[in-house]
Motif scaffolding. Structure first.
Motif, mmCIF file in Angstrom:
data_model
loop_
_atom_site.group_PDB
_atom_site.id
_atom_site.type_symbol
_atom_site.label_atom_id
_atom_site.label_comp_id
_atom_site.label_asym_id
_atom_site.label_seq_id
_atom_site.Cartn_x
_atom_site.Cartn_y
_atom_site.Cartn_z
ATOM 1 N N ILE A 156 16.465 -11.205 -11.409
ATOM 2 C CA ILE A 156 16.376 -9.919 -12.092
ATOM 3 C C ILE A 156 15.599 -8.956 -11.198
ATOM 4 C CG2 ILE A 156 15.576 -8.718 -14.146
ATOM 5 C CD1 ILE A 156 17.771 -10.816 -14.657
ATOM 6 N N ILE A 157 16.138 -7.759 -10.982
ATOM 7 C CA ILE A 157 15.457 -6.750 -10.158
ATOM 8 C C ILE A 157 14.417 -6.038 -11.016
ATOM 9 C CG2 ILE A 157 15.751 -4.643 -8.806
ATOM 10 C CD1 ILE A 157 18.567 -5.554 -8.135
ATOM 11 N N THR A 158 13.150 -6.117 -10.585
ATOM 12 C CA THR A 158 12.062 -5.507 -11.348
ATOM 13 C C THR A 158 11.482 -4.264 -10.686
ATOM 14 O OG1 THR A 158 10.420 -6.960 -10.312
ATOM 15 C CG2 THR A 158 11.444 -7.730 -12.357
ATOM 16 N N ASP A 159 11.768 -4.057 -9.407
ATOM 17 C CA ASP A 159 11.262 -2.846 -8.747
ATOM 18 C C ASP A 159 11.900 -2.713 -7.369
ATOM 19 O OD1 ASP A 159 9.879 -0.512 -8.439
ATOM 20 O OD2 ASP A 159 7.883 -1.404 -8.559
ATOM 21 N N LEU A 160 11.858 -1.512 -6.819
ATOM 22 C CA LEU A 160 12.325 -1.244 -5.461
ATOM 23 C C LEU A 160 11.395 -0.224 -4.820
ATOM 24 C CD1 LEU A 160 15.192 -1.194 -7.392
ATOM 25 C CD2 LEU A 160 16.119 -1.428 -5.103
ATOM 26 N N THR A 161 11.327 -0.249 -3.506
ATOM 27 C CA THR A 161 10.585 0.778 -2.787
ATOM 28 C C THR A 161 11.093 0.866 -1.355
ATOM 29 O OG1 THR A 161 8.377 1.665 -2.363
ATOM 30 C CG2 THR A 161 8.709 -0.679 -1.917
ATOM 31 N N ILE A 162 10.755 1.965 -0.709
ATOM 32 C CA ILE A 162 11.106 2.204 0.692
ATOM 33 C C ILE A 162 9.816 2.254 1.510
ATOM 34 C CG2 ILE A 162 12.187 3.777 2.345
ATOM 35 C CD1 ILE A 162 14.247 2.691 0.488
ATOM 36 N N THR A 163 9.791 1.554 2.628
ATOM 37 C CA THR A 163 8.663 1.684 3.554
ATOM 38 C C THR A 163 9.169 2.303 4.855
ATOM 39 O OG1 THR A 163 8.996 -0.547 4.448
ATOM 40 C CG2 THR A 163 7.448 -0.318 2.615
ATOM 41 N N GLU A 164 8.377 3.209 5.409
ATOM 42 C CA GLU A 164 8.664 3.801 6.720
ATOM 43 C C GLU A 164 7.468 3.545 7.631
ATOM 44 O OE1 GLU A 164 11.113 7.523 6.893
ATOM 45 O OE2 GLU A 164 10.254 7.818 4.899
ATOM 46 N N CYS A 165 7.745 3.223 8.876
ATOM 47 C CA CYS A 165 6.671 2.932 9.802
ATOM 48 C C CYS A 165 7.000 3.522 11.170
ATOM 49 C CB CYS A 165 6.423 1.431 9.914
ATOM 50 S SG CYS A 165 7.919 0.458 10.227
ATOM 51 N N THR A 166 5.952 3.771 11.935
ATOM 52 C CA THR A 166 6.139 4.362 13.256
ATOM 53 C C THR A 166 5.110 3.802 14.212
ATOM 54 O OG1 THR A 166 6.049 6.429 14.521
ATOM 55 C CG2 THR A 166 4.720 6.326 12.528
ATOM 56 N N THR A 167 5.469 3.706 15.468
ATOM 57 C CA THR A 167 4.530 3.214 16.475
ATOM 58 C C THR A 167 3.428 4.222 16.750
ATOM 59 O OG1 THR A 167 5.999 4.076 18.205
ATOM 60 C CG2 THR A 167 6.232 1.747 17.602
ATOM 61 N N TYR A 168 3.602 5.482 16.318
ATOM 62 C CA TYR A 168 2.562 6.486 16.491
ATOM 63 C C TYR A 168 1.368 6.222 15.576
ATOM 64 C CZ TYR A 168 6.034 9.296 18.997
ATOM 65 O OH TYR A 168 6.952 9.735 19.901
ATOM 66 N N ASN A 169 1.639 5.581 14.440
ATOM 67 C CA ASN A 169 0.590 5.318 13.456
ATOM 68 C C ASN A 169 0.406 3.815 13.318
ATOM 69 O OD1 ASN A 169 -1.125 5.091 11.292
ATOM 70 N ND2 ASN A 169 0.119 6.344 9.888
ATOM 71 N N ILE A 170 -0.678 3.296 13.867
ATOM 72 C CA ILE A 170 -0.880 1.848 13.870
ATOM 73 C C ILE A 170 -1.159 1.309 12.469
ATOM 74 C CG2 ILE A 170 -1.719 1.823 16.243
ATOM 75 C CD1 ILE A 170 -4.576 1.655 15.133
ATOM 76 N N PHE A 171 -1.469 2.204 11.514
ATOM 77 C CA PHE A 171 -1.752 1.758 10.160
ATOM 78 C C PHE A 171 -0.487 1.707 9.285
ATOM 79 C CE2 PHE A 171 -5.721 3.722 11.677
ATOM 80 C CZ PHE A 171 -6.571 2.622 11.563
ATOM 81 N N SER A 172 0.614 2.284 9.784
ATOM 82 C CA SER A 172 1.852 2.231 9.002
ATOM 83 C C SER A 172 2.518 0.875 9.204
ATOM 84 C CB SER A 172 2.803 3.354 9.422
ATOM 85 O OG SER A 172 3.267 3.151 10.743
ATOM 86 N N THR A 173 3.151 0.387 8.168
ATOM 87 C CA THR A 173 3.811 -0.907 8.263
ATOM 88 C C THR A 173 5.085 -0.912 7.424
ATOM 89 O OG1 THR A 173 3.599 -3.298 7.900
ATOM 90 C CG2 THR A 173 2.449 -1.844 6.349
ATOM 91 N N CYS A 174 6.063 -1.645 7.902
ATOM 92 C CA CYS A 174 7.309 -1.823 7.147
ATOM 93 C C CYS A 174 7.374 -3.209 6.529
ATOM 94 C CB CYS A 174 8.518 -1.605 8.059
ATOM 95 S SG CYS A 174 8.844 0.139 8.425
ATOM 96 N N LYS A 175 6.212 -3.874 6.467
ATOM 97 C CA LYS A 175 6.159 -5.207 5.878
ATOM 98 C C LYS A 175 5.307 -5.180 4.615
ATOM 99 C CE LYS A 175 6.726 -7.693 10.257
ATOM 100 N NZ LYS A 175 6.140 -8.693 11.197
ATOM 101 N N LEU A 176 5.856 -5.766 3.562
ATOM 102 C CA LEU A 176 5.119 -5.958 2.326
ATOM 103 C C LEU A 176 4.965 -7.450 2.076
ATOM 104 C CD1 LEU A 176 6.820 -3.255 0.057
ATOM 105 C CD2 LEU A 176 4.707 -3.043 1.394
ATOM 106 N N ASP A 177 4.139 -7.814 1.114
ATOM 107 C CA ASP A 177 3.878 -9.218 0.819
ATOM 108 C C ASP A 177 5.197 -9.946 0.542
ATOM 109 O OD1 ASP A 177 3.137 -11.693 -0.135
ATOM 110 O OD2 ASP A 177 1.573 -10.927 -1.475
ATOM 111 N N PRO A 178 5.623 -10.898 1.412
ATOM 112 C CA PRO A 178 6.908 -11.579 1.223
ATOM 113 C C PRO A 178 6.950 -12.466 -0.015
ATOM 114 C CG PRO A 178 5.641 -12.614 2.989
ATOM 115 C CD PRO A 178 4.903 -11.375 2.605
ATOM 116 N N ASN A 179 5.783 -12.770 -0.589
ATOM 117 C CA ASN A 179 5.761 -13.554 -1.828
ATOM 118 C C ASN A 179 6.112 -12.703 -3.047
ATOM 119 O OD1 ASN A 179 4.886 -16.011 -0.575
ATOM 120 N ND2 ASN A 179 2.834 -15.112 -0.395
ATOM 121 N N ILE A 180 6.080 -11.381 -2.844
ATOM 122 C CA ILE A 180 6.373 -10.458 -3.948
ATOM 123 C C ILE A 180 7.648 -9.663 -3.691
ATOM 124 C CG2 ILE A 180 5.513 -8.442 -5.210
ATOM 125 C CD1 ILE A 180 2.685 -9.413 -4.634
#
Length: 549
Positions: A49-73
């Protein structure tokens, strides 16, 4: 006594029915049934069952940006929304999903999605209590805490991404929603679209092929469509001032295909390879769905084989065929797993009326891509020994059943890369030689195997501006088999030999006479409404030499 028993049975049955109805409606809202029982209800969607969705954007210019979320969730859809075309940035769709039995009172179920700049809550006329929630990049999600939401036929049960201004859906029950995602990508990246399926998987139409009541059956060969992710760019297109000099390859290709389908009304379409132009198709499904949508819309059955460019993009042949097999009107199959290649199979065309006998057998084989031994046999690959053995055993196994058919049975074949024998100067040629044949330099013997088993005609693609048919001969100058080229249909591939115009080849089967006639149709020019270079190639079930003009 008997009346009392009957009355009791009726009362018990009525009570049971009323109880079932009450429990069903209670369960829809409050889940009174155990999960094990609930899983068998007809409105239940199996799986996660799909309970949520989101989009992540990341760039090498910003070391704090990430396209990875908790894979357990979160499950990340491994498809870069920038298609790997942005040097310093990426984006990904993430989906949160659970098994239904693991849902808690805190969980919500996704019941709708849309994409756009404007808050959809300002103009929501759905009359529900759920609010739209923003999830980055213009993605809006509507979720429900009602326990019955997982059983709704309109709840979102699958999500995917397609790319390009001309992106379309071909899968039943799927639809692109909203505008393209609002991503920080360069203009060279095709726009990304969210596409969703509601409810359970839909049944797929797989029609049977049958000769018409008039004894006729028509096959249209679409050779080398060379479709891209996005509209693509025309190569070697004529006239140069077409559409004011702005030629978008895929729309022009598909307009040509649509026009020919509506005028020729084929009973079967053979896609003979290089449907996808690998290096300009970073998302292969987006290219596949474009041609499939046209064929599905016109309710035309089709079969598919692959060329050397199809799997140069993001999907293997196996993955592509697995997808194509699920589409409506597709009769394509991967073929035996123990045989080299993907797409070694055949389809039968039944005789007219209600007959269960085959009138035409269409063999399709994978000719692979590039030579595995470039030093000794430069150029392109060839049909392998185990493919030939499979073909021969299959053809021989079908012969007994075909002999039960009281009329002439015809065997034909389609491949992508031409056979070694296409090079033979002793062939009787019929029109349309333009470029040297790129047939493999190794002869694996497939031509002779087909002649031996009674195949009367084979047609290929690959050499875009070759559009001739050639008749090979057996001993004592007896006709062996016709070998044709389909020419090229797509504007995304080359055509730069002497003013070539894109063409489509037609094969018309007259089963009353055991006859095959072929002709071509052209996309542009004074002859675009004519049959070109019409040829009777088979008569009374046998290949015949070309008639003098």
């Amino acid at each position: 006594m008997t009346r009392r028993i009957v009355r009791t049975i009726i009362q018990v049955a009525t009570a049971a029915l009323l109880t079932s109805v009450v429990i069903f409606f209670l369960d829809r809202n409050f889940r009174v049934l155990p999960t094990a029982i609930h899983g068998y209800l007809p409105t239940h969607h199996e799986g996660l069952i799909i309970t949520d969705l989101t989009i992540t954007e990341c760039t090498t210019y910003n070391i704090f940006s990430t396209c990875k979320l908790d894979p357990n969730i979160w499950y990340r859809v491994e498809k870069d929304l920038h298609l790997g075309l942005s040097t310093f940035s990426s984006a990904y769709l993430h989906i949160r999903r659970k098994r239904e039995e693991d849902l808690t009172s805190e969980d919500k179920v996704v019941v709708d999605l849309t994409v756009g700049r404007i808050d959809p809550n300002t103009n929501d006329k759905s009359k529900t209590h759920e609010l739209w929630e923003n999830r980055n990049a213009g993605l809006w999600v509507k979720r429900s805490s009602k326990r019955s939401a997982t059983d709704s036929k309109t709840s979102v049960t699958a999500v995917d991404i397609l790319f390009g201004d001309d992106a379309v859906e071909a899968r039943p029950g799927w639809a692109i929603t909203g505008t393209p995602l609002l991503l920080a990508a360069s203009s060279s990246v095709p726009p990304a679209h969210i596409t969703i399926r509601r409810g359970p998987e839909h049944a797929v139409t797989k029609p049977k092929l049958r000769v018409g009541d008039n004894g006729r059956f028509k096959i249209m060969q679409l050779a080398d469509l060379h479709l891209s992710t996005g509209v693509g760019h025309c190569r070697d297109s004529l006239p140069e001032d077409w559409n004011g000099g702005k030629c978008e390859a895929d729309p022009r290709t598909l307009d040509f295909v649509t026009k020919m389908i509506e005028e020729e009304k084929p009973n079967l379409i053979v896609l003979s390879g290089d449907q996808v132009n690998g290096d300009t198709a970073p998302d292969t499904p987006s290219a596949i769905f474009k041609y499939a949508q046209v064929l599905i819309k016109h309710k035309i059955p089709y079969v598919t084989i692959f060329g050397n460019h199809d799997d140069e993009g993001t999907m293997s042949r196996g993955a592509q065929m697995e997808l194509i097999e699920t589409l409506p009107y597709s009769l394509s199959r991967a073929g035996p797993e123990n045989i080299d290649g993907i797409g070694n199979y055949y389809v039968e065309v039944l005789a007219k009326g209600s007959s269960g006998h085959s009138a035409i057998t269409v063999y399709l084989l994978d000719t692979h891509s590039y030579s595995p031994n470039e030093r000794k046999y430069p150029g392109y690959d060839w049909i392998k020994k185990n493919q030939i053995e499979w073909f021969k055993s299959t053809a021989q196994g079908l012969k007994k059943k075909h002999k039960e058919y009281t009329h002439v049975h015809l065997d034909v074949a389609f491949i992508h890369i031409p056979l070694f024998e296409y090079r033979d100067p002793n062939n009787s040629m019929w029109k349309g030689w333009t470029e040297p044949s790129t047939a493999p330099t190794f002869n694996s013997g497939f031509h002779d195997a087909m002649v031996e088993e009674g195949v009367v005609m084979v047609s290929c693609g690959h050499d875009h501006v070759n559009e001739y048919c050639a008749l090979s001969y057996k001993e004592e100058q007896n006709p062996g088999m016709w070998m044709c080229y389909g020419g090229a249909t797509g504007f995304g591939g080359y055509a730069g030999y002497g003013g070539y115009h894109r063409k489509i080849r037609i094969f018309d089967f007259d089963m009353n006479e055991g006859r095959i006639t072929t002709w071509k149709r052209v996309e542009w020019g004074d002859d675009k409404d004519k049959r070109l270079e019409e040829l009777i190639m088979v008569d009374a079930g046998h290949p015949i030499p070309p008639m003098e003009e």
